[in-house]
Design a protein around this motif. Structure first.
Motif, mmCIF file in Angstrom:
data_model
loop_
_atom_site.group_PDB
_atom_site.id
_atom_site.type_symbol
_atom_site.label_atom_id
_atom_site.label_comp_id
_atom_site.label_asym_id
_atom_site.label_seq_id
_atom_site.Cartn_x
_atom_site.Cartn_y
_atom_site.Cartn_z
ATOM 1 N N PRO A 15 0.817 -1.226 0.000
ATOM 2 C CA PRO A 15 0.000 0.000 0.000
ATOM 3 C C PRO A 15 0.849 1.274 0.000
ATOM 4 O O PRO A 15 0.504 2.247 -0.675
ATOM 5 C CB PRO A 15 -0.794 -0.102 1.303
ATOM 6 C CG PRO A 15 -0.781 -1.525 1.661
ATOM 7 C CD PRO A 15 0.454 -2.120 1.103
ATOM 8 N N TYR A 18 2.025 1.957 -3.418
ATOM 9 C CA TYR A 18 0.980 2.597 -4.230
ATOM 10 C C TYR A 18 0.929 4.100 -3.931
ATOM 11 O O TYR A 18 0.852 4.925 -4.831
ATOM 12 C CB TYR A 18 -0.402 1.986 -3.939
ATOM 13 C CG TYR A 18 -0.550 0.554 -4.397
ATOM 14 C CD1 TYR A 18 -0.030 0.132 -5.624
ATOM 15 C CD2 TYR A 18 -1.237 -0.381 -3.615
ATOM 16 C CE1 TYR A 18 -0.163 -1.184 -6.039
ATOM 17 C CE2 TYR A 18 -1.381 -1.698 -4.035
ATOM 18 C CZ TYR A 18 -0.834 -2.091 -5.244
ATOM 19 O OH TYR A 18 -0.975 -3.376 -5.659
ATOM 20 N N LEU A 19 0.995 4.412 -2.637
ATOM 21 C CA LEU A 19 0.941 5.829 -2.231
ATOM 22 C C LEU A 19 2.138 6.601 -2.792
ATOM 23 O O LEU A 19 1.987 7.674 -3.374
ATOM 24 C CB LEU A 19 0.918 5.931 -0.695
ATOM 25 C CG LEU A 19 1.051 7.337 -0.112
ATOM 26 C CD1 LEU A 19 -0.165 8.192 -0.452
ATOM 27 C CD2 LEU A 19 1.219 7.281 1.404
ATOM 28 N N SER A 21 4.044 5.875 -5.286
ATOM 29 C CA SER A 21 4.028 5.994 -6.754
ATOM 30 C C SER A 21 3.103 7.121 -7.180
ATOM 31 O O SER A 21 3.377 7.828 -8.158
ATOM 32 C CB SER A 21 3.530 4.695 -7.398
ATOM 33 O OG SER A 21 4.262 3.626 -6.926
ATOM 34 N N ALA A 22 1.989 7.275 -6.444
ATOM 35 C CA ALA A 22 1.017 8.311 -6.814
ATOM 36 C C ALA A 22 1.482 9.694 -6.363
ATOM 37 O O ALA A 22 1.555 10.628 -7.153
ATOM 38 C CB ALA A 22 -0.339 7.977 -6.202
ATOM 39 N N ILE A 23 1.779 9.814 -5.060
ATOM 40 C CA ILE A 23 2.236 11.114 -4.522
ATOM 41 C C ILE A 23 3.469 10.846 -3.653
ATOM 42 O O ILE A 23 3.353 10.406 -2.494
ATOM 43 C CB ILE A 23 1.149 11.766 -3.629
ATOM 44 C CG1 ILE A 23 -0.245 11.598 -4.250
ATOM 45 C CG2 ILE A 23 1.451 13.236 -3.379
ATOM 46 C CD1 ILE A 23 -1.364 11.849 -3.283
#
Lengths: 789, 130
Positions: A15, A18-19, A21-23
């Motif tokens: 998780p 994912y975070l 990679s996004a921000i």
């Protein structure tokens, strides 16, 4: 552990990946600050101070609050995962690499990941080199080829596994002199640094909150007002975790915790980290990690230099000391530090102040702690012989840190050096600084000299308009500071080293064994494979006088070390009296430095020639036992003097009679070397343990007539050169050489009579001719035996 | 795309581990505030002279010196008591305030998923009212 198992193990971190990679975290940090500014400004404006903007400000406030809450929650999520309790170190960073990696190309995943890129940059590999490598390589390593060792640091295990699997990548790193160990070591340091920075960000942690000093704890203690003028609190960095003097810190804490007589003499070489021990104690007090007796103590460092300079009258001086000691005593929670106690004692002595008498009433009382910091020379000179003073303290001897400890401390300091100096230090440069300090600079403590080297390298690269410090810069600094050739061997030096024997034979006739031995020692030293804790080479040249022992040493110094390096020459026959040792290493009473100590300090690199070695005093021979073994000695003031960058050549006529006997019997000196050494030991000239410590015992042959003829030729060659400079020519013929050998042949004195013969005959005749005007510039002269009689 | 994958993990974390972490942090802050004001140490030395200031009575029969010492030493103890008492009260009030604030923050945290749409709605209402 296979890669699949590792990935499964790291799955809980997905998780966060994912975070991120996004921000990314760095973006969130900046956004959070910007939003906070918006929130404050819009809130202020929405209160109605600017009526026309109130509505707009409210909208901005609510929107900013919305985004701020989002970013805040994301960061909370991030930190919650980062600081989760783990069984292995740096799992978070490893997850970042693993989730960034495509299964078909493990190397690319590592190189292009944030962590991998940071590690490789710290190793000193340029990004352009890495991108070229990724484009040009032929092999691609699949992640299922990785076998990660199960350890408490899986991240380093992963780096090792990658290097094992990808030989092409490994070769690239080896081409940059990066071994597997070095890469893993760099990786370990980079990860620790990141982890430390993250811990530092977490200001709300229990550890950080507890480190904030409470108020009111010292209100039950007094204030030593007089101390305020002449002292300052000890400065320290609470965040450092230095483990250089753990034992000394424990000893200090134990001694200071005593109910009375809790006073310590902290003695060590200059730069050995005496003040750092006090900083360590301060850190422990700061983090409430000390015994209850010391928990509320404050460390105050006296400014003794200003105090002595300002108070020049005995009365005022004594009054101030008493006032300070009384103040510290009354305060009850102070540890008083005299930073250079020997200098203070010397000043007190100069003012005829009875320091012991003044200190004594306070020093044994409870709640009074005094730490006197002394360097070794000062300790020997002023404290050690003053029994009354010394007996009032417990002494802690501070040892120099070993290589690993010093590396650990520098690892922590490197970032602050980078920040303050605006440079980037690659990790191998840090290791080089420590290793080079150990090898080339013995006089200072390892930590101090390594740190100095780094700062010198900073100055050097700034002068070159660069900002990355590499190992070669460290070696360059060493070369500039000491004159010792370090770093890569250039073509000229390579040629010199490869043909050393030939060059030496241009000046030395015969003596093949000596020349080969000494040439090998030099090549060993320059290639860096020699023992760094011993002199470059040590030889005992045995043989009758005039066979080339001293000349070999001179030739070696000039050919290899160059004209600029002078030979440190000591006639040991002059050091045969009982005070010889003092004259060499310094005399305590007269405070004079020793000849050997001064000479070596001035020229730490080159050749030390000890003529007539056997004639010196026994104690001096014992001193050389240590020098030959460890490469240094300690002078009378306790300072280390390094001979590790010198070739030591001791010459001796001992055993000459035996040598002549062997030669006269027509036997080989090579085969009878043991007999010659036995003779020296049996006659009690030198101890076997001393002889064994030399790298080589070289026996010089008495010169044969043909060799003497060659010597005469070399000597006449020098005369020919001098005459050539005046425009005259000397023709050397065979009959002249034979005549000189006949006239100057004396087996007991070797080649020396030849020199005298040349002087008495050839040079005399030439001088007469020049004065008579028969030999002028442009003319030629030739002698036969009849001319010289 | 990744942010959508992240959301379900976040929601679960928000009401499980995040609350655990939050309670832990709140406990640390309370302990910090309480120890920052050294309430325990100040209670133990409540009547001690302020910073050990005072006058030593040199002994013998000297009424002026005797009463001088008594008055100064008593004043220093009274001063010490007053300052310590004030700090103890301040410390207790601060601890109480921090405790209340922490309860508010935990409540806000629980209702945060509701708060975000409210903030959007408020912004839109304000925007429409322009």
């Amino acid at each position: 552990m296979t890669y699949t198992e590792l990935k499964k193990f790291l799955n809980p971190y997905k998780p966060v990946f994912y975070l991120e990679s996004a921000i990314p975290h760095s973006f969130r940090s900046i956004t959070k600050r910007v939003l906070l500014v918006f929130l404050i400004v819009s809130f202020a404006l929405s209160l109605g101070y600017v009526p026309t903007l109130t509505q707009e400000a409210s909208i901005v406030f609510f929107i900013s609050l919305f985004f701020f809450t989002l970013v805040f929650a994301s960061d909370a999520f991030y930190y919650s995962y980062y600081f989760a309790q783990n069984t292995s170190r740096n799992l978070f960073e490893l997850a970042e690499i693993v989730f960034h990696t495509d299964d078909t190309d493990a190397t690319k995943g590592f190189v292009e990941s944030r962590i991998g890129n940071t590690i490789l940059t710290r190793c000193g590999v340029a990004p352009s080199v890495l991108s070229d490598f990724l484009k040009q390589r032929k092999l691609f390593v699949h992640t299922n080829q990785l076998h990660i060792e199960n350890s408490d640091d899986l991240c380093n295990g992963y780096v090792s596994a990658l290097l094992q699997a990808d030989q092409e990548f490994r070769n690239l790193l080896l081409a940059h002199e990066l071994t597997d160990d070095l890469v893993v070591r760099t990786s370990s340091w980079v990860l620790d640094t990141i982890s430390y920075a993250k811990r530092y960000e977490r200001w709300w942690s229990e550890e950080r909150l507890q480190s904030i000093s409470p108020i009111g704890r010292d209100w039950a203690y007094g204030v030593a007002y007089d101390l305020v003028r002449w002292s300052r609190p000890l400065r320290f960095d609470p965040g450092l975790a230095v483990e250089l003097h753990t034992e000394e810190e424990i000893d200090l804490e134990t001694l200071l915790s005593r109910s009375k007589d809790a006073n310590v003499l902290l003695v060590g070489e200059e730069g050995s980290g005496k003040m750092e021990i006090l900083e360590g104690l301060s850190r422990k007090i700061y983090h409430h990690n000390v015994s209850p007796t010391l928990s509320d103590k404050k460390i105050l460092v006296l400014d003794t230099v200003s105090m002595v300079a300002f108070l020049q009258e005995k009365g005022k001086f004594e009054q101030t000391i008493i006032s300070i000691l009384q103040g510290a005593h009354d305060a009850g929670n102070l540890i008083l530090v005299f930073p250079d106690f020997p200098a203070f004692v010397a000043s007190a002595e100069a003012m005829q102040t009875d320091l012991v008498g003044i200190i004594s009433p306070y020093i044994s009382s409870p709640n009074f702690n005094l730490i006197a910091v002394c360097d070794l020379p000062g300790f020997h000179q002023y404290i050690e012989r003053n029994d009354a003073l010394k007996s009032r303290f417990e002494t802690i001897m501070v040892r120099d840190g070993n290589e690993e400890q010093v590396i650990k401390i520098l690892e922590q300091e490197i970032l602050s050096i980078e920040q303050s100096e605006g440079v980037f230090i690659v990790y191998p440069a840090l290791l080089e600084a420590v290793q080079a300090s150990k090898k080339y600079i013995v006089e200072l403590s390892l930590f101090e000299s390594a740190k100095d080297l780094l700062y010198d390298a900073v100055a050097f690269i700034k002068s070159q308009n660069r900002f990355v410090i590499e190992p070669t810069d460290i070696l360059h600094v060493i070369k500039t500071k000491t004159g010792i050739p370090t770093g890569d061997i250039d073509a000229v030096e390579k040629n010199k080293l490869q043909n050393l024997e030939t060059h030496l034979h241009e000046r030395i006739i015969g003596q093949d064994e000596a020349i080969v031995a000494i040439s090998n020692a030099l090549r060993r030293a320059r290639s860096g494979i020699g023992n760094p804790s011993r002199p470059v080479g040590s030889f005992l040249f045995l043989g009758p006088t005039g066979v080339g022992k001293t000349e070999t040493t001179k030739a070696l110094a000039e050919i290899f070390f160059g004209e600029k390096v002078k030979i440190l020459r000591i006639d040991m026959s002059e050091y045969n009296t009982p005070d010889a040792l003092n004259r060499l290493i310094g005399a305590y009473d007269s405070e004079t430095p020793g000849t050997l100590a001064s000479m070596v300090r001035e020229s730490p690199y080159g050749v030390l020639l000890l003529d007539e070695f056997e004639k010196t005093d026994r104690k001096v021979l014992d001193l050389f036992l240590q020098i030959l073994d460890e490469g240094f000695f300690t002078d009378v003031l306790g300072r280390k003097v390094s001979l590790r960058n010198l070739i030591i050549v001791a010459t001796s006529n001992a055993g000459s009679e035996t040598i002549f006997e062997i030669v006269n019997r027509g036997e080989s000196l090579e085969n009878k070397k043991a007999d010659i050494v036995d003779t020296i030991v049996t006659q009690g000239i030198m101890k076997p343990e001393l002889l064994n410590r030399f790298d080589g015992i070289i026996v010089f042959h008495p010169l044969t007539d043909s060799q003497l003829k060659e010597v005469a030729k070399v000597m006449l060659g020098k005369l020919t050169w001098r005459l050539k400079e005046k425009g005259m020519k000397l023709v050397v013929n065979d009959s002249l050489l034979n005549y000189l050998v006949l006239k100057g042949s004396d087996p007991k004195f070797g080649a020396r009579p030849i020199a005298r013969a040349i002087q008495d005959t050839v040079e005399k005749k030439i001088a007469d001719k020049i004065i008579a005007g028969t030999l002028k510039a442009g003319s030629e002269v030739e002698f036969g035996p009849i001319d010289l009689q | 795309m990744n942010i959508l994958l992240f959301l379900p993990y976040y929601v679960r974390w928000h009401y499980t581990r995040a609350l655990d972490d939050m309670f832990q942090n709140c406990k640390h802050f309370l302990v910090f505030v309480f120890s920052f004001f050294s309430i325990g140490a100040l209670l133990q030395t409540l009547f001690a002279p302020w910073k050990r200031l005072g006058q030593t009575y040199s002994g013998g029969f000297d009424i002026e010196d005797f009463f001088g010492s008594v008055i100064i030493n008593t004043l220093m103890r009274v001063l010490g008591f007053c300052i310590r008492f004030l700090v103890i009260v301040l410390g207790l009030i601060s601890t109480l305030i921090v405790g209340i604030l922490e309860a508010c923050i935990i409540s806000i945290w629980i209702f945060m998923p509701l708060l975000l749409p409210i903030l959007i709605v408020l912004s839109v209402i304000k925007l429409l009212a322009l």
